[in-house]
Motif scaffolding. Sequence first.
Motif, PDB file in Angstrom:
ATOM      1  N   LEU A  25       0.746  -1.137  -0.053  1.00  0.00           N
ATOM      2  CA  LEU A  25       0.019   0.038   0.030  1.00  0.00           C
ATOM      3  C   LEU A  25       0.831   1.170  -0.068  1.00  0.00           C
ATOM      4  O   LEU A  25       0.655   2.104  -0.687  1.00  0.00           O
ATOM      5  N   ALA A  26       2.043   1.294   0.610  1.00  0.00           N
ATOM      6  CA  ALA A  26       2.945   2.363   0.750  1.00  0.00           C
ATOM      7  C   ALA A  26       3.349   2.636  -0.679  1.00  0.00           C
ATOM      8  O   ALA A  26       3.636   3.623  -0.968  1.00  0.00           O
ATOM      9  N   VAL A  27       4.065   1.553  -1.265  1.00  0.00           N
ATOM     10  CA  VAL A  27       4.477   1.692  -2.564  1.00  0.00           C
ATOM     11  C   VAL A  27       3.453   2.304  -3.415  1.00  0.00           C
ATOM     12  O   VAL A  27       3.768   3.131  -4.353  1.00  0.00           O
TER      13      VAL A  27
ATOM     14  N   GLN B 214       3.933   5.843  -5.587  1.00  0.00           N
ATOM     15  CA  GLN B 214       3.850   5.528  -7.137  1.00  0.00           C
ATOM     16  C   GLN B 214       2.699   6.195  -7.785  1.00  0.00           C
ATOM     17  O   GLN B 214       2.851   6.804  -8.775  1.00  0.00           O
ATOM     18  N   TYR B 215       1.402   6.093  -7.337  1.00  0.00           N
ATOM     19  CA  TYR B 215       0.496   6.560  -7.994  1.00  0.00           C
ATOM     20  C   TYR B 215      -0.431   7.679  -7.463  1.00  0.00           C
ATOM     21  O   TYR B 215      -1.270   8.235  -8.086  1.00  0.00           O
ATOM     22  N   PHE B 216      -0.164   7.866  -6.023  1.00  0.00           N
ATOM     23  CA  PHE B 216      -0.950   9.039  -5.542  1.00  0.00           C
ATOM     24  C   PHE B 216      -0.159   9.959  -4.833  1.00  0.00           C
ATOM     25  O   PHE B 216      -0.751  10.645  -3.975  1.00  0.00           O
ATOM     26  N   GLY B 217       1.130  10.229  -5.307  1.00  0.00           N
ATOM     27  CA  GLY B 217       1.796  11.303  -4.722  1.00  0.00           C
ATOM     28  C   GLY B 217       2.246  11.154  -3.226  1.00  0.00           C
ATOM     29  O   GLY B 217       2.656  12.238  -2.726  1.00  0.00           O
ATOM     30  N   GLY B 218       2.255   9.973  -2.772  1.00  0.00           N
ATOM     31  CA  GLY B 218       2.631   9.869  -1.475  1.00  0.00           C
ATOM     32  C   GLY B 218       4.370   9.877  -1.109  1.00  0.00           C
ATOM     33  O   GLY B 218       5.247   9.989  -2.133  1.00  0.00           O
ATOM     34  N   GLN B 219       4.716  10.319   0.124  1.00  0.00           N
ATOM     35  CA  GLN B 219       6.005  10.156   0.490  1.00  0.00           C
ATOM     36  C   GLN B 219       6.265   9.319   1.657  1.00  0.00           C
ATOM     37  O   GLN B 219       7.218   9.879   2.663  1.00  0.00           O
TER      38      GLN B 219
ATOM     39  N   GLU C 126     -14.233  -0.271   1.984  1.00  0.00           N
ATOM     40  CA  GLU C 126     -14.784   0.450   0.800  1.00  0.00           C
ATOM     41  C   GLU C 126     -14.837   1.966   1.545  1.00  0.00           C
ATOM     42  O   GLU C 126     -14.889   3.002   0.818  1.00  0.00           O
ATOM     43  N   GLU C 127     -15.186   2.369   2.718  1.00  0.00           N
ATOM     44  CA  GLU C 127     -15.283   3.535   3.546  1.00  0.00           C
ATOM     45  C   GLU C 127     -14.017   4.105   3.866  1.00  0.00           C
ATOM     46  O   GLU C 127     -13.880   5.267   4.012  1.00  0.00           O
ATOM     47  N   ASN C 128     -12.983   3.548   3.698  1.00  0.00           N
ATOM     48  CA  ASN C 128     -11.535   3.673   3.902  1.00  0.00           C
ATOM     49  C   ASN C 128     -11.222   4.836   2.873  1.00  0.00           C
ATOM     50  O   ASN C 128     -11.267   4.569   1.758  1.00  0.00           O
ATOM     51  N   PRO C 129     -10.617   6.169   3.066  1.00  0.00           N
ATOM     52  CA  PRO C 129     -10.350   7.073   2.237  1.00  0.00           C
ATOM     53  C   PRO C 129      -8.871   6.936   1.428  1.00  0.00           C
ATOM     54  O   PRO C 129      -8.777   7.517   0.680  1.00  0.00           O
ATOM     55  N   LEU C 130      -8.055   5.885   1.939  1.00  0.00           N
ATOM     56  CA  LEU C 130      -6.695   5.836   1.301  1.00  0.00           C
ATOM     57  C   LEU C 130      -7.002   5.333  -0.172  1.00  0.00           C
ATOM     58  O   LEU C 130      -7.435   4.111  -0.313  1.00  0.00           O
ATOM     59  N   PRO C 131      -6.407   5.978  -1.002  1.00  0.00           N
ATOM     60  CA  PRO C 131      -6.574   5.731  -2.559  1.00  0.00           C
ATOM     61  C   PRO C 131      -5.604   4.486  -2.855  1.00  0.00           C
ATOM     62  O   PRO C 131      -6.138   3.719  -3.638  1.00  0.00           O
ATOM     63  N   ALA C 132      -4.657   4.287  -2.118  1.00  0.00           N
ATOM     64  CA  ALA C 132      -3.750   3.028  -2.470  1.00  0.00           C
ATOM     65  C   ALA C 132      -4.643   1.943  -2.012  1.00  0.00           C
ATOM     66  O   ALA C 132      -4.415   0.777  -2.757  1.00  0.00           O
ATOM     67  N   LEU C 133      -5.249   1.863  -1.223  1.00  0.00           N
ATOM     68  CA  LEU C 133      -6.228   0.759  -0.549  1.00  0.00           C
ATOM     69  C   LEU C 133      -7.244   0.395  -1.904  1.00  0.00           C
ATOM     70  O   LEU C 133      -7.461  -0.794  -2.264  1.00  0.00           O
ATOM     71  N   HIS C 134      -7.811   1.463  -2.404  1.00  0.00           N
ATOM     72  CA  HIS C 134      -8.817   1.068  -3.297  1.00  0.00           C
ATOM     73  C   HIS C 134      -8.304   0.510  -4.636  1.00  0.00           C
ATOM     74  O   HIS C 134      -8.743  -0.176  -5.046  1.00  0.00           O
TER      75      HIS C 134
END
Length: 195
Positions: free
Chosen positions: A45-47, A51-56, A167-175
Amino acid sequence: MANDHAFFALISRMRYIDRWALMRNTDRENVQEHSHQVAVLAHALAVIQNQYFGGQLDPGQVALTALYHDATEIITGDMPTPIKYYNRTLRASYQEVEDMAAERLLSMLPEELRPQFQPLLQPTDPEVEAVVKAADKLSAYLKCVEEQKAGNDEFNRAGEQTYAALEENPLPALHYFMEHYLPSFRLTLDELQGD
């Protein structure tokens, strides 16, 4: 007084703590197995987030935090989620117990090593915690999937509730993970290998 060299021996006992104790399991799962899976998922999820959502995020730090996320259960045991989250008062009390357990575990390390392990047992970075919590919930859902694949209807309701929480979790990587990787967990070994 705690033995300040007992930490790793105690950590190795995570394998003796069973999860899902109130449920009939076709395949038992212990905290050590669960922690490994959560670490793998949290790293992924961190990767993905980076990679896709601008995380640091530091994927290694996330994986390590996930690896130790249930370490306090060596002292507290695994409390079933419906009880742990029954109401705010009970959740706050359980958090207090978890904090004391973390302090107890830290006291089982030489003082000079404690600062390296404290962020793993008592994380303070909300971004890291969010990824680990998502991975933890994802791991719980995957347990439900495995049990359902084995014909165990005992996990149907837990699977529905856990999926709804994901589904309710807002983390983009999870979706992203759920859309692209989750379907493969329902496949047989032959299907996974393309045979």
